[in-house]
Enzyme design. Sequence first.
Site, mmCIF file in Angstrom:
data_model
loop_
_atom_site.group_PDB
_atom_site.id
_atom_site.type_symbol
_atom_site.label_atom_id
_atom_site.label_comp_id
_atom_site.label_asym_id
_atom_site.label_seq_id
_atom_site.Cartn_x
_atom_site.Cartn_y
_atom_site.Cartn_z
ATOM 1 N N ILE A 91 0.257 -7.184 -51.340
ATOM 2 C CA ILE A 91 -0.570 -6.850 -50.180
ATOM 3 C C ILE A 91 -1.914 -6.333 -50.700
ATOM 4 O O ILE A 91 -1.982 -5.292 -51.368
ATOM 5 C CB ILE A 91 0.126 -5.793 -49.302
ATOM 6 C CG1 ILE A 91 1.451 -6.341 -48.774
ATOM 7 C CG2 ILE A 91 -0.795 -5.372 -48.156
ATOM 8 C CD1 ILE A 91 1.326 -7.590 -47.919
ATOM 9 N N GLU A 131 -0.477 -15.372 -39.886
ATOM 10 C CA GLU A 131 0.385 -15.943 -38.855
ATOM 11 C C GLU A 131 1.788 -15.384 -38.802
ATOM 12 O O GLU A 131 2.436 -15.364 -37.755
ATOM 13 C CB GLU A 131 0.463 -17.470 -39.045
ATOM 14 C CG GLU A 131 -0.478 -18.225 -38.177
ATOM 15 C CD GLU A 131 -1.628 -18.858 -38.933
ATOM 16 O OE1 GLU A 131 -2.228 -19.792 -38.409
ATOM 17 O OE2 GLU A 131 -1.951 -18.431 -40.055
#
Length: 684
Positions: A572, A648
């Site tokens: 991340i 998404e």
Amino acid sequence: MSIAVRNVGVPVERVEGREKVTGRAVYAYEHAPEGVAYAAVVTSSVARGSVRGIDAEPARSLPGFLDVLSAENAPNLPGAEGELAVLQSPVVAYRGEIVAVTIAETLETARQAAELVRVDYDSAPHDVVLRPDHPELYRPEKVNPNFPTDTEEGDVDAALGAAAVRVDETYTTPTEHNNAMEPHATIALWEGDGLTLYDSNQGAWNVAQAIAKVFAIDAERVHVIAPHVGGGFGSKGTPRPHVVLAALCARHVGRPVKLAVTRQQMFTLTGYRTPTIQRIRLGAGRDGRLQAIAHDVIEQTSTVQEFAEQTAVVTRMLYASPARRTTHRLVALDVPTPSWMRAPGECPGMFALESAMDELAVACELDPIELRIRNEPEIDPESGNPFSTRNLVECLRQGAERFGWDGRREPGGRRDGRWLVGMGVASSTYPARRVGSTAHGTAEDDGTFTIRITAADIGTGARTVLTQIAADALEVPLDRVRVVIGDSESGQAMLAGGSMGTTSWGTAIVKACERLRAGEPEVHVDTGKDDDPGKEFARHAFGAQFIEARVDPATGEVRIPRALGMFACGRIINPRTARSQFLGGMTMGMSMALFEETVVDPALGAFVNHDLAQYHVPTNADVGEIDVGWVDEEDLRVNPMGSKGIGEIGIVGTAAAVANAIYAATGVRFRDLPITPARILSRQ
């Protein structure tokens, strides 16, 4: 190729945050070229037919009126196709299609003129309703973007027939619209045969290429500028008809022209998610292990151009099964052309698949998490390739512990006052792909570095994470790096879509920065022909969605007080902006489950609820506590940052988790979205 991590992984604030909150960030429609005029769109009031004639005389008397363009006087556009062939024919393919545009000195005059223009039609019978037995269903050659239409392995029918436990159900999702906060808008300015577009889009370079083709000019003569974009969700991934229209108007009046699509017009002019009818058949042993999966999809396109959403693609890779079949069938209706909406394919497909898996768990008397773990594949079922990383099981297990899954009860077995309470779960996944991009770097005299790339920040924090990546690749502090995005003159680059933006742009930036760090003062890189060390691996992000639903059986009201998304998306890069991405995706998934539906009037051939007063999306009061977490993961087979796209995956699986939670609360299965109070009351 990898980078030393100093800024990556740190929750850095958005580098343009102050500029945005103080109103200094300039969006497309806010640019102010000298001598600008304004345009307003006139749309068709019939769903099929042709324009017989246009009477603009009532508008010509308005002070400040400049002119009107229609198919009667618009110039020929030699390269225009599909939805971009604006005003090239009197034929009307759907209600709401552009049939004329007015141009005036002010926006108010342009809009008043548009109201005064009279359009006469020869109308014809229309067909706007998707149904499973439509006689004109056909098999498209491919589904978006280039997946095979159908796949099959093993003897699916025999395996289904022999299975000890079977699920055979049909699930439907409605038409849904993107509704980005910033409406689509363009300012067009011609200088000779050169065109400048201030445009709200997800990929300035792609827009320049497409518009150059429409006007049959060299792509280098089209300059697209989009430093700030107020959302897109896929609807700004390709240029829409208004961009062509703005350029037509500017050329016609010989001055800059502003054109913004109204919220109502966005429902017909900027794309939407196709409705789907999905039949899922699962066959399994009594231990829950799948023996066969069949996923058959019916959806719509337009008569203008084909768009086939890849709805069943996710069923090809998520679970192990010796027999598997997926199909897509389309019908071309008298409707606008559907297009990308956040997680096209995976989002509606996973609602059906993950709802069916929940039904299978019930039939096998298994915990839904255990059922999914038992069907975890060792390799990609479709390609046979190993996964680069696959931590779906870890997401399910960590999420279950964090959410308190052990407190789950039998369906309909928990009540809190007037509320029936239940918990649901669903898997999520999205491909981790990247494409080649160009980037340019300069070592400035003051010791800072400037990186230029045609990236787009549509509210995701892309500008910030690219700055973090560049700083680490250069091994310098953040404040010595300036990343310039949203300008087509920076060259070819991936658009902000398909969860491929950061991974594609970041890879090019790392390559450029490594050369800058080696001492080159100015570099230009292109990763388009670079070797891909991960090409022999199946690369996907994974996650698990957990939902607690409360249902009032007297009113049909549904509340979501708690939700958890647990994800495995590589490293991340920025926990702050990543959390926002996940929260936004999950909120959009809840919206899909409970609120969003564009209602079609078969008689008028129109979208009825074409504004935010009637097209419902959740507000703060509709969303309870959302918790987001991720497992430790680094995937250097995807990119040198070790990350995967996250734009998404937050929405994928959420709607199924909500539906499964409502089943757990009520004991009633809902297979059609959205699950409204009226739908719930109708099943009592």
